[in-house]
Design a protein around this motif. Sequence first.
Motif, PDB file in Angstrom:
ATOM      1  N   GLN A  52      23.902  31.476  48.580  1.00  0.00           N
ATOM      2  CA  GLN A  52      23.728  30.228  47.839  1.00  0.00           C
ATOM      3  C   GLN A  52      22.450  29.520  48.276  1.00  0.00           C
ATOM      4  N   GLU A  53      21.752  28.931  47.323  1.00  0.00           N
ATOM      5  CA  GLU A  53      20.672  27.993  47.618  1.00  0.00           C
ATOM      6  C   GLU A  53      20.978  26.736  46.827  1.00  0.00           C
ATOM      7  N   ILE A  54      21.136  25.653  47.554  1.00  0.00           N
ATOM      8  CA  ILE A  54      21.614  24.419  46.957  1.00  0.00           C
ATOM      9  C   ILE A  54      20.575  23.324  47.171  1.00  0.00           C
ATOM     10  N   ASP A  55      20.171  22.704  46.077  1.00  0.00           N
ATOM     11  CA  ASP A  55      19.287  21.550  46.149  1.00  0.00           C
ATOM     12  C   ASP A  55      20.132  20.316  45.895  1.00  0.00           C
ATOM     13  N   VAL A  56      20.190  19.446  46.894  1.00  0.00           N
ATOM     14  CA  VAL A  56      20.983  18.227  46.804  1.00  0.00           C
ATOM     15  C   VAL A  56      20.082  17.028  47.087  1.00  0.00           C
ATOM     16  N   ARG A  57      20.663  15.873  46.919  1.00  0.00           N
ATOM     17  CA  ARG A  57      20.001  14.639  47.329  1.00  0.00           C
ATOM     18  C   ARG A  57      20.930  14.008  48.362  1.00  0.00           C
ATOM     19  N   VAL A  58      20.353  13.581  49.463  1.00  0.00           N
ATOM     20  CA  VAL A  58      21.125  13.053  50.582  1.00  0.00           C
ATOM     21  C   VAL A  58      20.719  11.605  50.834  1.00  0.00           C
ATOM     22  N   ARG A  59      21.728  10.785  51.058  1.00  0.00           N
ATOM     23  CA  ARG A  59      21.483   9.367  51.380  1.00  0.00           C
ATOM     24  C   ARG A  59      22.034   9.093  52.766  1.00  0.00           C
TER      25      ARG A  59
END
Length: 149
Positions: A52-59
């Motif tokens: 898996q390659e996952i692009d997320v946004r983290v706060r």
Amino acid sequence: MGGVRTVRLTHDYDAPPDRLWRLVTDYSSLARSCDGLLSFSGLPDGRVREGQEIDVRVRLFGRFPPQPYTMRVIACDDDAMTCLSEEKGMGVRRWRHAFAVTPLGSGSRLSEEIEIDAGPLTALYAAWARILYSRRHPRRVEMLERQAV
């Protein structure tokens, strides 16, 4: 100073290894274990899978502006209960996270090794990793006590 730092942690659980493994490889459980410290948008449903390659946004703390972050699962072996991921973003050049679940008496042990390269901020990120991964432990204990995973 910069360089690479490694954080090693072990936490013991009063749960069978397969149950702990299912919890630590479940994305919704990851989000719950980080609640209040990190929030994710774009995290997939289901479990961690090799490749898996996952692009997320983290706060950070759910308050700071969301930052892009990439997680790549290099290896994930359900039989051996081992996983290796590489991550980057939010000022981190490389966050290599290896973890394993092993039997321990009537329970299990989660062993984690996090290798961090964040340039001149590496020491700060290593301190953050120790706090973040340590705070996940009591939350996981609670999740294991409240429900079958």
